[in-house]
Design an enzyme around this catalytic site. Structure first.
Site, PDB file in Angstrom:
ATOM      1  N   ASP A 297      10.513   0.373 -10.731  1.00 35.27           N
ATOM      2  CA  ASP A 297       9.921   0.976  -9.539  1.00 35.27           C
ATOM      3  C   ASP A 297       8.924   2.036  -9.972  1.00 35.27           C
ATOM      4  O   ASP A 297       9.018   2.581 -11.079  1.00 35.27           O
ATOM      5  CB  ASP A 297      11.028   1.602  -8.675  1.00 35.27           C
ATOM      6  CG  ASP A 297      10.503   2.208  -7.372  1.00 35.27           C
ATOM      7  OD1 ASP A 297       9.554   1.636  -6.793  1.00 35.27           O
ATOM      8  OD2 ASP A 297      11.035   3.243  -6.939  1.00 35.27           O
ATOM      9  N   HIS A 298       7.971   2.326  -9.108  1.00 31.91           N
ATOM     10  CA  HIS A 298       7.036   3.423  -9.346  1.00 31.91           C
ATOM     11  C   HIS A 298       7.643   4.724  -8.832  1.00 31.91           C
ATOM     12  O   HIS A 298       8.058   4.799  -7.675  1.00 31.91           O
ATOM     13  CB  HIS A 298       5.707   3.155  -8.622  1.00 31.91           C
ATOM     14  CG  HIS A 298       4.872   2.106  -9.277  1.00 31.91           C
ATOM     15  ND1 HIS A 298       4.203   1.138  -8.563  1.00 31.91           N
ATOM     16  CD2 HIS A 298       4.596   1.862 -10.590  1.00 31.91           C
ATOM     17  CE1 HIS A 298       3.545   0.350  -9.405  1.00 31.91           C
ATOM     18  NE2 HIS A 298       3.772   0.764 -10.632  1.00 31.91           N
ATOM     19  N   TYR A 472       8.288   3.275  -3.347  1.00 33.35           N
ATOM     20  CA  TYR A 472       8.702   2.100  -2.578  1.00 33.35           C
ATOM     21  C   TYR A 472       8.199   0.778  -3.158  1.00 33.35           C
ATOM     22  O   TYR A 472       7.778  -0.108  -2.428  1.00 33.35           O
ATOM     23  CB  TYR A 472       8.270   2.213  -1.103  1.00 33.35           C
ATOM     24  CG  TYR A 472       8.365   3.617  -0.548  1.00 33.35           C
ATOM     25  CD1 TYR A 472       9.585   4.283  -0.489  1.00 33.35           C
ATOM     26  CD2 TYR A 472       7.228   4.278  -0.089  1.00 33.35           C
ATOM     27  CE1 TYR A 472       9.670   5.578   0.003  1.00 33.35           C
ATOM     28  CE2 TYR A 472       7.311   5.570   0.404  1.00 33.35           C
ATOM     29  CZ  TYR A 472       8.536   6.216   0.446  1.00 33.35           C
ATOM     30  OH  TYR A 472       8.605   7.497   0.934  1.00 33.35           O
ATOM     31  N   HIS A 473       8.286   0.630  -4.497  1.00 28.05           N
ATOM     32  CA  HIS A 473       7.796  -0.595  -5.138  1.00 28.05           C
ATOM     33  C   HIS A 473       8.849  -1.242  -6.042  1.00 28.05           C
ATOM     34  O   HIS A 473       8.554  -1.586  -7.190  1.00 28.05           O
ATOM     35  CB  HIS A 473       6.544  -0.290  -5.973  1.00 28.05           C
ATOM     36  CG  HIS A 473       5.395   0.245  -5.183  1.00 28.05           C
ATOM     37  ND1 HIS A 473       4.364   0.969  -5.758  1.00 28.05           N
ATOM     38  CD2 HIS A 473       5.098   0.177  -3.868  1.00 28.05           C
ATOM     39  CE1 HIS A 473       3.492   1.316  -4.831  1.00 28.05           C
ATOM     40  NE2 HIS A 473       3.926   0.856  -3.674  1.00 28.05           N
ATOM     41  N   PRO A 474      10.091  -1.444  -5.582  1.00 30.80           N
ATOM     42  CA  PRO A 474      11.085  -2.067  -6.469  1.00 30.80           C
ATOM     43  C   PRO A 474      10.775  -3.543  -6.710  1.00 30.80           C
ATOM     44  O   PRO A 474      10.423  -4.265  -5.778  1.00 30.80           O
ATOM     45  CB  PRO A 474      12.392  -1.895  -5.706  1.00 30.80           C
ATOM     46  CG  PRO A 474      11.996  -1.824  -4.269  1.00 30.80           C
ATOM     47  CD  PRO A 474      10.652  -1.136  -4.252  1.00 30.80           C
TER      48      PRO A 474
END
Length: 535
Positions: A297-298, A472-474
């Site tokens: 994630d980011h 919010y980038h899993p």
């Protein structure tokens, strides 16, 4: 409620960014009967369709799964909220609307890992196929596709100053992060049209939802995939507290439940690491140790600066008359602050001149709050957040029990890698360099967060551990590849199981260099083509 039809050609689990695409493309052939299952409700909540409405949809159980991570050692044992869309459109119905594909090198790397057909040259046609680019068609962009991609509809002097600041410190201007080069500073484009959100449900489902061969069900929880002699034959689901029902597929089942949902469903089905499955009393049916692993994630670190002029969204939201005027402007013209995405200006930069491609991304917002999705500060301020684009740290998603209603345990393992710590530090320092530029500093009254008392590398890293949050980038929990931890092959087929694929961000072997919605939609387009080809 119970489904009357018992058997479908294709069953798609999850009506999110990729699932809506797959449902659209597979149901185009009237000979295919397609069932699309969504755990959330219909996308009728008005705030979904107003771009700035993510403030109302995130952390809202009407539209959000409201996941939370386990306590994370890299974040000083904090547990943080992980919003994921639980509604038609999935996370594309509550994301920040930013249209970013990542770097060509990301996809070329996937190909180098042994995934045929996933080089940038191979995936670019799918990005173009999906896109209806407001600026028109060219070498890198498509027009006439379902997904509307538009320029932002509001500009501010403070945003222009931020771009000028980047140029001043040697970062070039860039009007198209999805064109020839990603590096640079400029305005984002949004997945919106005429000032309204273009989620994947709006783009791909609305035009075709009345097809007779397409059945869309909402508020239906999939418990597991039914396996018989090494083949996926159906899914078990329930509507609310009603008894379970098994629906069959005579061709394929596609999991598009996202980086949390897809590995969780596989584990509930007995597909995963036998040791973990047995520890939570799930009978192990197929040994696939990579399920739920490789979570990436980011992680964003935000800097907030108070401004001298009252020219930020904070001032407008906190002024009743200006707030009313914002609503009137949106209602009459579909312009103004309510059309804003999560950020207006982006920067893709290299933290060291020896790097070939950018390794950090900045999101600039002419607003500030203590936490994204919460109320704005009562003073004038802007936010400049930075994230490392390609983190090495990996986490895991693990089923907690046999009960499909029990959320899985999410362990992100942020900042586990020394490189991740160093790049995060470099990004935070670059953020201050922007603030101290001649272009931006005249606008700044003071640094509010982290504040001038935070100076040393140790203090900066401690600040990141105490305050950094997901962007919010899993991805990655059902990764594509050829190694022993790969869950799907390069045709997105679950390894060792017939009739079962995964098509969503969970198949990414590594995280792309940017926001993940556009790549998830591309994955849906490519998956649909492969399914139809293989049929």
């Amino acid at each position: 409620m119970r489904l009357e039809q018992q058997t479908f050609t294709y069953i798609i689990v999850g009506a999110g960014s990729a699932g809506c695409v797959v449902a659209n493309r597979l149901s185009k052939n009237p000979n295919n009967t397609v069932l699309l299952i969504e755990a959330g409700g219909k996308d009728t909540y008005p705030w979904i369709h107003i771009p700035v409405g993510y403030f109302k949809t995130m952390h809202n159980p009407k539209t959000d799964w409201c996941f939370q991570t386990e306590k994370d050692p890299g974040l000083n044992n904090r547990s943080i909220k992980w919003p994921r869309g639980k509604v038609l459109g999935g996370s594309s119905s509550l994301n920040g609307l930013l249209y970013i594909r990542g770097q060509a090198a990301d996809y070329d790397h996937w190909r180098q890992l042994g995934n045929d057909g996933w080089s940038y040259e191979s995936v670019l046609p799918y990005f173009k196929k999906a896109e209806d680019q407001e600026r028109g068609q060219d070498e890198f962009h498509g027009s006439g596709g379902p997904l509307k991609v538009s320029n932002i509809r509001t500009h501010r002097a403070i945003c222009d100053a931020y771009i000028d600041a980047a140029e001043e410190i040697g970062i070039p201007r860039n009007d198209d992060f999805n064109g020839h080069e990603q590096e640079g500073a400029g305005y984002f484009q949004l997945t919106s049209h005429n000032g309204r959100r273009c989620s994947s449900a709006v783009a791909y489902l609305n035009p075709i939802k009345h097809r007779k061969n397409l059945t869309i069900v909402t508020k239906a929880l999939v418990h597991k995939v039914i396996l018989k002699n090494g083949r996926a034959t159906g899914v078990e689901l329930s509507f609310g507290k009603n008894s379970t029902q098994v629906i069959h597929s005579n061709n394929e089942i596609v999991l598009s439940a996202g980086a949390i949902g897809s590995p969780h469903i596989l584990q509930l089905s007995g597909i995963g690491d036998p040791q973990h499955l047995q520890s939570v009393n799930i009978p192990a049916k197929h040994n696939l140790p990579g399920v739920g692993q490789n979570l990436r994630d980011h992680l964003q670190v935000r800097a907030v600066y108070k401004t001298k002029q009252k020219n930020t969204l904070n001032d407008e939201v906190n002024n009743p008359i200006k707030k009313m005027m914002m609503g009137i402007e949106y209602a009459l013209f579909r312009t103004g602050p309510l059309t804003m995405g999560a950020s207006q200006v982006g920067i893709f930069a290299r933290t060291h001149p020896s790097l070939e491609v950018p390794d950090v991304q900045f999101h600039f917002q002419p607003l500030s709050s203590d936490n994204p999705g919460e109320g704005l500060h009562n003073f004038s301020a802007f936010t400049s957040s930075v994230c490392q684009l390609r983190p090495e740290s990996q986490g895991q998603v693990l089923a907690a029990s046999t009960n499909p209603q029990d959320y899985p345990k999410i362990h992100p393992n942020y900042l586990q890698s020394e490189i991740d710590q160093q790049v995060t530090l470099a990004g935070m320092k670059l953020s201050r360099q922007l603030a101290h530029s001649k272009a931006l500093s005249p606008h700044i009254a003071e640094e509010y967060d982290p504040g001038p008392h935070v100076q040393t590398d140790e203090e900066l890293l401690e600040h990141a551990r105490n305050t950094a949050n997901t962007i919010y980038h899993p991805v990655g929990t059902c990764k594509m590849g050829t190694d022993p931890m790969a869950v799907v092959d390069d045709r997105l087929r679950v390894r060792g199981i017939k009739g079962l694929r995964v098509a969503d961000a969970s198949i990414m072997p590594t995280l792309v260099s940017g926001n993940t919605n556009a790549p998830a939609i591309m994955i849906g387009e490519k998956a649909a083509d492969m399914i139809l080809d293989d049929a």
